[in-house]
Motif scaffolding. Structure first.
Motif, PDB file in Angstrom:
ATOM      1  N   PHE A 163      27.980  10.582 -88.618  1.00 52.49           N
ATOM      2  CA  PHE A 163      27.997   9.125 -88.799  1.00 52.49           C
ATOM      3  C   PHE A 163      29.395   8.651 -89.190  1.00 52.49           C
ATOM      4  O   PHE A 163      29.891   7.640 -88.658  1.00 52.49           O
ATOM      5  N   GLN A 164      30.052   9.374 -90.091  1.00 53.13           N
ATOM      6  CA  GLN A 164      31.392   8.975 -90.517  1.00 53.13           C
ATOM      7  C   GLN A 164      32.417   9.186 -89.406  1.00 53.13           C
ATOM      8  O   GLN A 164      33.384   8.424 -89.296  1.00 53.13           O
ATOM      9  N   LEU A 165      32.222  10.198 -88.577  1.00 56.57           N
ATOM     10  CA  LEU A 165      33.092  10.374 -87.405  1.00 56.57           C
ATOM     11  C   LEU A 165      32.973   9.172 -86.471  1.00 56.57           C
ATOM     12  O   LEU A 165      33.985   8.669 -85.949  1.00 56.57           O
ATOM     13  N   HIS A 166      31.752   8.729 -86.250  1.00 55.82           N
ATOM     14  CA  HIS A 166      31.526   7.554 -85.405  1.00 55.82           C
ATOM     15  C   HIS A 166      32.146   6.305 -86.035  1.00 55.82           C
ATOM     16  O   HIS A 166      32.777   5.496 -85.351  1.00 55.82           O
ATOM     17  N   ARG A 167      31.992   6.192 -87.338  1.00 54.46           N
ATOM     18  CA  ARG A 167      32.445   4.989 -88.040  1.00 54.46           C
ATOM     19  C   ARG A 167      33.971   4.906 -88.120  1.00 54.46           C
ATOM     20  O   ARG A 167      34.547   3.823 -88.033  1.00 54.46           O
ATOM     21  N   HIS A 168      34.628   6.056 -88.273  1.00 50.96           N
ATOM     22  CA  HIS A 168      36.093   6.072 -88.472  1.00 50.96           C
ATOM     23  C   HIS A 168      36.779   6.930 -87.398  1.00 50.96           C
ATOM     24  O   HIS A 168      37.719   7.660 -87.691  1.00 50.96           O
ATOM     25  N   TRP A 169      36.292   6.845 -86.170  1.00 55.70           N
ATOM     26  CA  TRP A 169      36.787   7.721 -85.107  1.00 55.70           C
ATOM     27  C   TRP A 169      38.280   7.565 -84.875  1.00 55.70           C
ATOM     28  O   TRP A 169      39.003   8.552 -84.701  1.00 55.70           O
ATOM     29  N   GLU A 170      38.795   6.333 -84.837  1.00 57.33           N
ATOM     30  CA  GLU A 170      40.212   6.113 -84.549  1.00 57.33           C
ATOM     31  C   GLU A 170      41.105   6.801 -85.578  1.00 57.33           C
ATOM     32  O   GLU A 170      42.129   7.402 -85.229  1.00 57.33           O
ATOM     33  N   VAL A 171      40.697   6.735 -86.841  1.00 61.63           N
ATOM     34  CA  VAL A 171      41.472   7.381 -87.906  1.00 61.63           C
ATOM     35  C   VAL A 171      41.448   8.900 -87.729  1.00 61.63           C
ATOM     36  O   VAL A 171      42.484   9.571 -87.786  1.00 61.63           O
ATOM     37  N   VAL A 172      40.260   9.453 -87.521  1.00 66.91           N
ATOM     38  CA  VAL A 172      40.119  10.911 -87.390  1.00 66.91           C
ATOM     39  C   VAL A 172      40.853  11.418 -86.149  1.00 66.91           C
ATOM     40  O   VAL A 172      41.512  12.470 -86.185  1.00 66.91           O
ATOM     41  N   GLU A 173      40.771  10.677 -85.059  1.00 64.15           N
ATOM     42  CA  GLU A 173      41.449  11.098 -83.830  1.00 64.15           C
ATOM     43  C   GLU A 173      42.956  11.140 -84.033  1.00 64.15           C
ATOM     44  O   GLU A 173      43.627  12.085 -83.591  1.00 64.15           O
ATOM     45  N   GLN A 174      43.516  10.149 -84.702  1.00 58.66           N
ATOM     46  CA  GLN A 174      44.954  10.139 -84.955  1.00 58.66           C
ATOM     47  C   GLN A 174      45.366  11.265 -85.894  1.00 58.66           C
ATOM     48  O   GLN A 174      46.386  11.930 -85.684  1.00 58.66           O
ATOM     49  N   LEU A 175      44.564  11.518 -86.918  1.00 61.54           N
ATOM     50  CA  LEU A 175      44.872  12.618 -87.840  1.00 61.54           C
ATOM     51  C   LEU A 175      44.804  13.966 -87.125  1.00 61.54           C
ATOM     52  O   LEU A 175      45.579  14.882 -87.429  1.00 61.54           O
ATOM     53  N   THR A 176      43.872  14.088 -86.179  1.00 61.82           N
ATOM     54  CA  THR A 176      43.771  15.332 -85.405  1.00 61.82           C
ATOM     55  C   THR A 176      45.026  15.550 -84.573  1.00 61.82           C
ATOM     56  O   THR A 176      45.522  16.681 -84.466  1.00 61.82           O
ATOM     57  N   ARG A 177      45.553  14.482 -83.989  1.00 68.58           N
ATOM     58  CA  ARG A 177      46.804  14.609 -83.229  1.00 68.58           C
ATOM     59  C   ARG A 177      47.957  15.021 -84.141  1.00 68.58           C
ATOM     60  O   ARG A 177      48.761  15.892 -83.797  1.00 68.58           O
ATOM     61  N   LEU A 178      48.013  14.391 -85.318  1.00 70.69           N
ATOM     62  CA  LEU A 178      49.093  14.699 -86.253  1.00 70.69           C
ATOM     63  C   LEU A 178      48.985  16.112 -86.821  1.00 70.69           C
ATOM     64  O   LEU A 178      49.985  16.682 -87.258  1.00 70.69           O
TER      65      LEU A 178
END
Length: 290
Positions: free
Chosen positions: A9-24
């Motif tokens: 649920f939190q991945l869905h809610r904050h996907w843009e943040v998590v995706e950017q952190l994964t790239r970094l």
């Protein structure tokens, strides 16, 4: 570890943040609070507070505090999951792939032993192990192919003002350390291990289906063996195709780098002769290609 439903649920809610952190995370194994704060402010939803987002990610175990530090890191399971969905993979190790392929030999022996001893539990365990190894090998090959495509694209799109040795350094390393060992493993001749081991596994599973039919075993058991045999057969074909695709992707770049190095060496040698002997004697016009 947080509850799976909460994490998803939190991945869905904050996907843009998590995706950017994964790239970094490719550049930073851990994030200082200032970096984390910048990403949160830039990628969070406008109606959310940064501290609230940070607390949600920590409570869901997506972000984890680093011991004896004020930094934070992404959960490794989240990194693998996000990279898998976004097709951003790191190249695996050829040694890991080789170990998984070698494990097929042991699982095949377990299947044959279960048949000989009429031990259905041993037979089922060996077949399930073959299925799991097949799935993992297929997944690694697919991810490695994607990673190699990305490495090639980065090399080709790099600044041409940068010397080719630096632009193509990763290409050359990947070809020598991964593609060549993989091609040796995929060789269908005596030198290879991938094709013959999978071929023996497929034969063992087909034999198991025949024996189980003679013994009057349950249809579901025979069907499971047949399905795993199909997986093994498909992997045997796909493995060689992917190995060829990887080689075809990197080989032209590798040859380009080699030719450039040879040309640079010849030019350096010719300039050295000109410096020593002068232009008239150091430059042999008859030997030049034009």
């Amino acid at each position: 570890m947080a509850a799976p439903k909460s994490l998803i649920f939190q991945l869905h809610r904050h996907w843009e943040v998590v995706e950017q952190l994964t790239r970094l995370s490719r550049e930073f194994p851990a994030f200082e609070f200032s970096v984390l704060e910048h990403v949160l402010n830039q990628y969070k939803s406008k109606d959310m507070d940064s501290n609230t987002v940070l607390s949600s990610l920590l409570n869901a175990d997506i972000l984890q505090p680093v011991n004896r530090s004020s930094d934070y890191q992404l959960n490794t399971l989240v990194i693998d999951f996000v990279r898998g969905l976004t097709q951003e993979h790191e190249l695996g190790l050829s040694a890991v792939l080789k170990a998984r392929v070698e494990a097929i030999k042991q699982a095949t022996s377990q299947v044959l032993k279960g048949l000989d001893e009429s031990d259905n539990d041993l037979l089922r365990a060996g077949a399930n192990q073959l299925s799991e190894l097949t799935r993992k090998i297929d997944q690694q090959l697919t991810q490695d192919k994607q990673a190699i495509f990305e490495i090639a694209e980065l090399a080709k799109s790099a600044d041409t003002n940068v010397p080719i040795e630096r632009r193509y350094r990763e290409v050359l390393e990947v070809y020598d350390q991964y593609v060549e060992p993989m091609n040796e493993m995929m060789d269908s001749g005596l030198g290879g291990s991938f094709y013959p081991l999978l071929e023996k596994a497929e034969e063992a599973l087909d034999h198991a289906v025949d024996i189980l039919s003679i013994r009057g075993s349950l249809y579901q058991q025979r069907l499971a063996m047949r399905q795993i045999a199909y997986q093994v057969k498909d992997l045997r074909y796909q493995g060689r195709v992917i190995a060829q695709q990887c080689a075809d992707t990197l080989l032209p770049l590798r040859e380009e780098a080699r030719q450039h190095n040879q040309l640079s060496a010849l030019i350096s040698k010719q300039l050295s002769q000109v410096r020593k002997k002068g232009l008239a004697r150091g430059l042999n016009a008859e030997g030049l290609p034009m």
